[in-house]
Design a protein around this motif. Structure first.
Motif, PDB file in Angstrom:
ATOM      1  N   ARG A 145       0.823  -1.218   0.000  1.00  0.00           N
ATOM      2  CA  ARG A 145       0.000   0.000   0.000  1.00  0.00           C
ATOM      3  C   ARG A 145       0.855   1.266   0.000  1.00  0.00           C
ATOM      4  O   ARG A 145       0.375   2.349  -0.349  1.00  0.00           O
ATOM      5  N   SER A 146       2.124   1.132   0.379  1.00  0.00           N
ATOM      6  CA  SER A 146       3.009   2.303   0.411  1.00  0.00           C
ATOM      7  C   SER A 146       3.244   2.891  -0.974  1.00  0.00           C
ATOM      8  O   SER A 146       3.763   4.000  -1.097  1.00  0.00           O
ATOM      9  N   VAL A 147       2.874   2.156  -2.033  1.00  0.00           N
ATOM     10  CA  VAL A 147       2.993   2.684  -3.391  1.00  0.00           C
ATOM     11  C   VAL A 147       2.195   3.979  -3.529  1.00  0.00           C
ATOM     12  O   VAL A 147       2.594   4.904  -4.235  1.00  0.00           O
ATOM     13  N   ASN A 148       1.059   4.053  -2.850  1.00  0.00           N
ATOM     14  CA  ASN A 148       0.247   5.279  -2.873  1.00  0.00           C
ATOM     15  C   ASN A 148       1.071   6.487  -2.452  1.00  0.00           C
ATOM     16  O   ASN A 148       1.056   7.531  -3.108  1.00  0.00           O
ATOM     17  N   ASN A 149       1.793   6.343  -1.357  1.00  0.00           N
ATOM     18  CA  ASN A 149       2.582   7.468  -0.844  1.00  0.00           C
ATOM     19  C   ASN A 149       3.729   7.836  -1.773  1.00  0.00           C
ATOM     20  O   ASN A 149       4.045   9.017  -1.940  1.00  0.00           O
TER      21      ASN A 149
END
Length: 359
Positions: free
Chosen positions: A84-88
């Motif tokens: 989910r860190s791809v969003n950041n």
């Protein structure tokens, strides 16, 4: 390319929270998604934005720039799971804004860049024109007419330079040689790579003419473009090491090394190969259409000539005719014909540059 199935299934509980289905991520951000089973590689794309990723790695490429993830991209029951860190990462790098969806949908910022190419983008656009051979290396020779390849290609390069100054006045145009002197193949590649930076876009075009010892009737124009390989043989490993060194410096500011650099380099190689093919196709079409005489188009072909394999940018090699062919030799020595060739090349570069500038 095969498109991923959009049917989502449950995954291991341990993945939940830290990971999200790639298809769900793509849908929520309006990305199109393609997946190659053979290469086990996924691409998320929309206008002006392209993300490459591969299961089993912790690297993603966003518009050719590499980012390292805290977690490895996984596969579970046939589905790709991304941290989910791809969003950041996307938000921080592109927009510095918490509202990713709204920013990604602002397509006009990319449409406007096409219109402003000559005023803005072309200032950072580098065109390397390489006149093949030179000095003690004459290239192909037609002894009957006393015609040397090195002289013809240098003349065409100079005419191309003049046309490009007219068609793309803001671009920086570099000639690997301006006079009749010898340059090693490595020197030509080094000259081209020296001018490339992370904030620079450009291309490398090597000019040559052909010769057939088997068939004096062979004729026509053909264009070769760079094709990446697996780099398994000893000679190819030397090429790989050279490319890795320059790719790390130019595209990743020496921030990657080891296996991560090899993965990022391989993905970038695929992109550069596609861009080189597009450049070759555009140049071939425009050269043929600019010649008022009947000229055979021999098409575009993949190859790994030294200067193509050692330049880390879209690269092509032109073969502008045959010195073994009497008719083409007599045409190639004429200034008027050389200008036809140069004008076609310059027009092809201009058309390609408009697309490449917003890639």
């Amino acid at each position: 390319m095969l498109f991923l199935c959009t049917n989502l299934i449950d995954v291991n509980h341990s993945f939940r929270g830290s990971y999200i289905h790639l298809t769900r991520f793509a849908d929520s951000h309006n990305f199109k998604l393609s997946y190659s089973v053979i290469k086990d590689r996924a691409i998320l794309y929309k206008k002006g934005l392209r993300i490459h990723l591969r299961p089993g790695t912790d690297i993603i490429l966003i518009n050719s720039k590499a980012f390292q993830l805290k977690r490895v991209i996984r596969k579970s029951n046939g589905n790709i799971l991304i941290p989910r860190s791809v969003n950041n990462i996307i938000k921080d790098y592109f927009y510095q804004d918490s509202n990713l969806n709204n920013e990604l949908n602002k397509e006009n910022r990319f449409n406007n860049s096409r219109q402003n190419f000559e005023n803005n983008k072309s200032k950072k656009f580098i065109i390397i024109l390489d006149a093949g051979h030179g000095g003690k290396d004459p290239g192909c020779i037609n002894k009957k007419y006393g015609v040397y390849e090195k002289n013809i290609v240098l003349s065409v390069v100079k005419y191309t330079y003049r046309y490009l100054k007219k068609y793309l006045p803001g671009a920086k145009i570099i000639l690997t040689r301006k006079r009749d002197y010898f340059l090693t193949l490595e020197s030509r590649a080094n000259i081209a790579n020296r001018y490339m930076t992370r904030n620079t876009k450009g291309m490398f075009i090597s000019f040559h003419v052909n010769y057939s010892i088997f068939n004096s009737g062979s004729s026509g124009v053909e264009t070769f473009y760079y094709a990446p390989v697996s780099y398994t043989r000893s000679k190819e490993k030397k090429i790989l090491n050279y490319r890795l060194k320059n790719i790390s410096r130019i595209y990743y500011n020496n921030s990657l090394n080891g296996n991560n650099l090899k993965i990022a380099s391989r993905m970038l190689d695929i992109k550069l190969s596609h861009q080189s093919r597009a450049l070759a196709k555009t140049l071939q079409r425009n050269i043929i259409s600019s010649i008022p005489y009947r000229t055979k188009s021999r098409g575009i072909k993949r190859d790994r000539f030294f200067v193509l394999a050692h330049t880390v940018m879209p690269s092509v090699l032109l073969e502008l005719g045959f010195l073994s062919n009497r008719r083409e030799t007599r045409l190639l020595v004429r200034r008027k014909y050389q200008k036809y060739l140069a004008r076609g090349i310059a027009k092809g570069i201009k058309r390609y540059a408009k697309v490449y500038s917003i890639d």
